[in-house]
Design an enzyme around this catalytic site. Structure first.
Site, short mmCIF file in Angstrom:
data_model
loop_
_atom_site.label_atom_id
_atom_site.label_comp_id
_atom_site.label_asym_id
_atom_site.label_seq_id
_atom_site.Cartn_x
_atom_site.Cartn_y
_atom_site.Cartn_z
N LYS A 1 0.84 -1.20 0.00
CA LYS A 1 0.00 0.00 0.00
C LYS A 1 0.88 1.25 0.00
O LYS A 1 0.54 2.26 -0.60
CB LYS A 1 -0.89 0.03 1.25
CG LYS A 1 -2.03 -0.98 1.23
CD LYS A 1 -2.91 -0.77 2.45
CE LYS A 1 -3.67 -2.05 2.80
NZ LYS A 1 -5.06 -2.05 2.49
N HIS B 1 -13.99 -3.07 9.42
CA HIS B 1 -13.41 -2.66 8.14
C HIS B 1 -13.56 -3.72 7.07
O HIS B 1 -12.82 -3.77 6.10
CB HIS B 1 -11.94 -2.28 8.29
CG HIS B 1 -11.74 -1.12 9.21
ND1 HIS B 1 -12.25 0.11 8.93
CD2 HIS B 1 -11.14 -1.04 10.41
CE1 HIS B 1 -11.95 0.93 9.93
NE2 HIS B 1 -11.29 0.25 10.85
N ARG C 1 -6.98 -8.08 -8.58
CA ARG C 1 -7.67 -9.36 -8.73
C ARG C 1 -9.15 -9.10 -8.90
O ARG C 1 -9.60 -7.96 -8.86
CB ARG C 1 -7.46 -10.19 -7.47
CG ARG C 1 -7.87 -9.39 -6.23
CD ARG C 1 -7.98 -10.20 -4.99
NE ARG C 1 -7.93 -9.38 -3.81
CZ ARG C 1 -8.95 -8.71 -3.28
NH1 ARG C 1 -10.13 -8.76 -3.85
NH2 ARG C 1 -8.81 -7.99 -2.18
N GLU D 1 -2.46 6.94 8.07
CA GLU D 1 -3.31 7.86 7.32
C GLU D 1 -4.15 8.66 8.30
O GLU D 1 -4.48 8.18 9.38
CB GLU D 1 -4.29 7.09 6.41
CG GLU D 1 -3.65 6.60 5.15
CD GLU D 1 -4.62 5.79 4.29
OE1 GLU D 1 -5.82 5.73 4.61
OE2 GLU D 1 -4.14 5.22 3.30
P1 ADP Z 1 -8.01 -3.50 3.13
O1 ADP Z 1 -6.98 -3.65 2.07
O2 ADP Z 1 -7.67 -4.26 4.37
O3 ADP Z 1 -9.40 -3.71 2.66
P2 ADP Z 1 -8.33 -0.63 2.86
O4 ADP Z 1 -7.17 0.25 2.81
O5 ADP Z 1 -9.00 -0.95 1.58
O6 ADP Z 1 -7.91 -1.97 3.60
O7 ADP Z 1 -9.41 -0.05 3.87
C1 ADP Z 1 -10.53 -0.79 4.29
C2 ADP Z 1 -11.59 0.10 4.88
O8 ADP Z 1 -11.09 0.84 5.97
C3 ADP Z 1 -12.14 1.14 3.94
O9 ADP Z 1 -13.16 0.64 3.16
C4 ADP Z 1 -12.63 2.22 4.89
O10 ADP Z 1 -13.86 1.86 5.45
C5 ADP Z 1 -11.65 2.16 6.01
N1 ADP Z 1 -10.59 3.16 5.81
C6 ADP Z 1 -9.45 3.00 5.13
N2 ADP Z 1 -8.70 4.11 5.15
C7 ADP Z 1 -9.37 5.01 5.90
C8 ADP Z 1 -9.11 6.35 6.33
N3 ADP Z 1 -8.00 6.99 6.00
N4 ADP Z 1 -10.04 6.97 7.08
C9 ADP Z 1 -11.18 6.34 7.45
N5 ADP Z 1 -11.48 5.09 7.09
C10 ADP Z 1 -10.59 4.41 6.33
#
Ligand code: ADP
Length: 670
Positions: A116, A235, A292, A200
């Site tokens: 990431k 999440h 994917r 973040e």
């Molecule tokens: P993963 O790869 O584990 O799915 P992501 O980076 O896609 O992780 O994030 C999963 C979820 O976490 C997102 O859909 C959102 O709900 C929450 N999320 C991610 N980043 C943030 C952020 N900076 N602020 C608030 N919620 C976040």
């Protein structure tokens, strides 16, 4: 196009890929672990190869073993599904080396998006908008802490190699940072073999909106529109829909174009998803790209009428994209609900066990029709009745996907479809899904990732269930069983110890399984008149056996009800009026005093491994103090003290495997 492919996965996605293979006349090869010898995906494929033991590490994650299987069966390509090896560059490389096509992007694209942190750096240079944060190489704990302080709390810690919602920690105060970092790193190392993290800014009330992209080997790249996946727990996505509700056309286009730019920046090929986080104001930021096919791809298929697995196969075989951007359009609205074996009320802990009874609403499995003949209800499932949800893999039972001309229609269809889901065995989230779908924020499209948490109390409030009706059905089923009657006959004729003439009464002792409360129901018969008494109320009562298996009908008072009663031992699972109720018949012989659950007992909430013991024998602990950390299904669960007291004995050590319900430690409660 290929003649034969190997599917390096299991469960519903392996079945899903096999369905397209069958439609296109491609021979499919399954791989399976010990636990999956009789799994549905094995039956769904034309051939199958055993690849090892039950844990993923011994089977679905074994790169060499899977390549061997592909070579031995003469497969020309490998479809990795999602999870397992789908985003593993070593696997893609090993396929390439063995001369087998990897149905996914080039190795370099996986590598670029696999971290990431690195992906964010790359996207920054491609001018794709990013959430403020730190994604540098330097992982010094103090530096990370200072970065978090600078970004300003709340911040979100993410495992750079993470996915599936794992390895993330929200930190609200600087004092919590060190502990959260340690826990995040521990989970990242155990789940992804890499403990790098990024930070973040944690956005409040964001939406998760993602864009499906596709690119071919000839420079073609398109977006297949967006999906909203804001409804999440821990999440992890629970409900997904396409298109994302309320998106202005110019925002939709801007996001689609940003997603295509992201794909082009890494010379992407095949299916990919670019995930954005969107603020209330409609600004969107790149989160990550999943290289994917996604779990939720069916909602895109439902609204575009396309088979994304077919597109994947064509692109991997070197064909150009089947359609250009201006030929793609959205028709209607689709919603997907993930039905999991889990305990929503116990923090969504996974649940395991045999699916003793499994009935899905009327729908079609893996229908990827085109044009107007798309089925309104689609079910993608990797299990059948009689199969077991094990602790080895993801506890998903099925994906329920519905389509409607509008979101409103799709919502109605989803409610109705959920009412038709019956599962006996593991706990499930079906009732929870019903409540979300019916909730005001979801039904009005007021979506954000905090929806479940914010509406927690309403979503978990007790609901009024059709108790009397369900009880009538259970009593009918019990009397039918105890009477040993054939369909339609009166059980009383078969009961030698009950008088046939004149009146008599029979007391039935029941326990409401959900409420854990006992009650009695008194059945009386006087000639033809029958009554049932419960809660101090006596009502006329009749029951009959329905035409199908497990089907019963009854009238109680003015109510008429039909439903299904699935009997497991002395537990009667009743499905009626869209609700599930369970009653245990207290066969007086089997009466047991349940005095075992003393406060001092601390048991494993599920099978798993002990990864940290935080207290020693003799330690004095406070209520809620963390005692032991377990890992199960790649997630950490902390077991805390139920009350203040002194640790009398620690029964397990780090690395020990523990069974569901095993006592972990003895606490002398103060
Ligand atoms: P993963 O790869 O584990 O799915 P992501 O980076 O896609 O992780 O994030 C999963 C979820 O976490 C997102 O859909 C959102 O709900 C929450 N999320 C991610 N980043 C943030 C952020 N900076 N602020 C608030 N919620 C976040």
């Amino acid at each position: 196009m290929f003649n034969k492919i190997l599917i390096a996965n299991r469960g519903e996605i392996a079945c899903r890929v096999a369905a397209t293979c069958k439609r296109l006349g491609i021979t499919s090869v399954a791989v399976y672990s010990d636990a999956d010898a009789n799994a549905k995906h094995v039956a769904a494929c034309d051939e199958a190869v055993h690849i090892g033991g039950s844990t993923a590490a011994e089977s679905y994650l074994r790169v060499e073993r899977i390549i061997e299987a592909a070579i031995a069966t003469g497969a020309q390509a490998v479809h990795p599904g999602y999870g397992f090896l789908s985003e593993n560059e070593d696997f893609a490389q090993a396929c390439e080396k063995a001369g087998i096509a990897f149905i996914g992007p080039p190795v370099e694209a996986i590598a670029a998006m696999g971290s990431k942190a690195a992906a964010k750096a790359l996207m920054h240079s491609a001018a794709v908008p990013l959430v403020p944060g730190y994604h540098g190489d330097d992982q010094n704990a103090d530096l990370l802490h200072r970065q978090a302080d600078e970004i300003g709390y709340p911040v979100l810690l993410k495992a750079s190699a993470g996915g599936g919602g794992k390895g993330m920690r929200v930190v609200t105060r600087t004092e919590e940072f060190a502990a959260a970092l340690a826990s995040c790193k521990r989970e990242a190392a155990s789940s992804f073999g890499n403990d790098r993290v990024l930070i973040e800014k944690y956005l409040t009330r964001p939406r998760h909106v993602e864009v499906q992209v596709f690119a071919d080997k000839h420079g073609g790249a398109v977006y297949l529109f967006d999906r909203d996946c804001s409804v999440q727990r821990r999440h992890q996505k629970v409900l997904e829909e396409a298109p994302a509700p309320g998106l202005q056309p110019h925002v939709r286009r801007a996001m689609g174009e940003a997603a295509v730019a992201a794909a082009r920046a890494v010379n992407y090929e095949g299916a990919g998803t670019v995930e954005f986080i969107m603020t209330e104001g409609g600004e969107f930021y790149f989160m990550e790209m999943n290289t994917r096919l996604q779990v939720e791809h069916p909602v895109t298929e439902m609204v575009t009428g396309l088979d994304l697995v077919e597109w994947q196969l064509r692109v991997a075989a070197g064909e150009p994209l089947p359609l250009a951007q201006d030929q793609l359009k959205i028709e209607g609205h689709a919603i997907e609900a993930r039905i999991y074996a889990e305990h929503p009320a116990r923090g969504f802990l996974p649940s395991t066990g045999t699916l003793k009874h499994l009935r899905m609403p009327a729908g079609v499995e893996f229908t990827i029709g085109t044009g107007g003949d798309r089925a309104p209800v689609r079910i993608d499932s990797g299990v059948r009745e009689g199969d077991t949800i094990t602790p080895f893999y993801d506890p998903m039972i099925a994906k329920l996907i519905v389509r409607g001309a509008s979101r409103e229609e799709a919502l109605k269809r989803m409610s109705q479809a959920l009412r038709g889901c019956e599962v006996v065995g593991p706990h499930t989230n079906v009732e929870f899904l019903q409540r979300i779908v019916a909730s005001v924020p979801f039904s009005t499209g007021d979506l954000d990732t905090g929806l479940i948490e914010r509406h927690h109390d309403a979503l978990f409030a007790p609901v009024k269930k059709p108790f009397a009706e369900a009880l009538a059905l259970a009593c009918g089923a019990l009397m039918t069983r105890e009477g040993g009657v054939a369909h339609g006959a009166s059980p009383w004729d078969a009961l030698s110890h009950w008088r046939l003439n004149g009146g008599y009464t029979q007391t039935l002792n029941w326990r409401d399984v959900e409420k854990e409360s006992a009650f009695t129901a008194v059945f009386s018969r006087d000639g033809d008149a029958q009554t049932l008494t419960h809660d101090g109320k006596t009502e006329p009562f009749k029951w009959w056996c329905g035409a199908g298996e497990h089907e019963y009908g009854a009238t109680i008072g003015d109510a008429h009800v039909t439903g299904r009663v699935f009997i497991d031992g002395d537990t009667f699972y009743v499905f009626c009026r869209g609700e599930a109720l369970a009653f245990e018949w207290q066969n007086l012989l089997a009466h047991a005093a349940d005095s075992e659950h003393g406060e001092g007992r601390l048991t494993a909430p599920m099978p798993g491994k002990v990864i940290a013991v935080l207290v020693e024998q003799g330690a004095v602990v406070e209520k809620g103090q963390p005692l032991i950390v377990m890992e199960a299904m790649k997630m950490e669960h902390t077991i805390g003290a139920p009350a203040a007291g002194k640790v009398a004995e620690v029964l397990y050590g780090v690395g020990d495997q523990v069974a569901d319900g095993a006592q972990l430690l003895v606490l002398d409660v103060e």
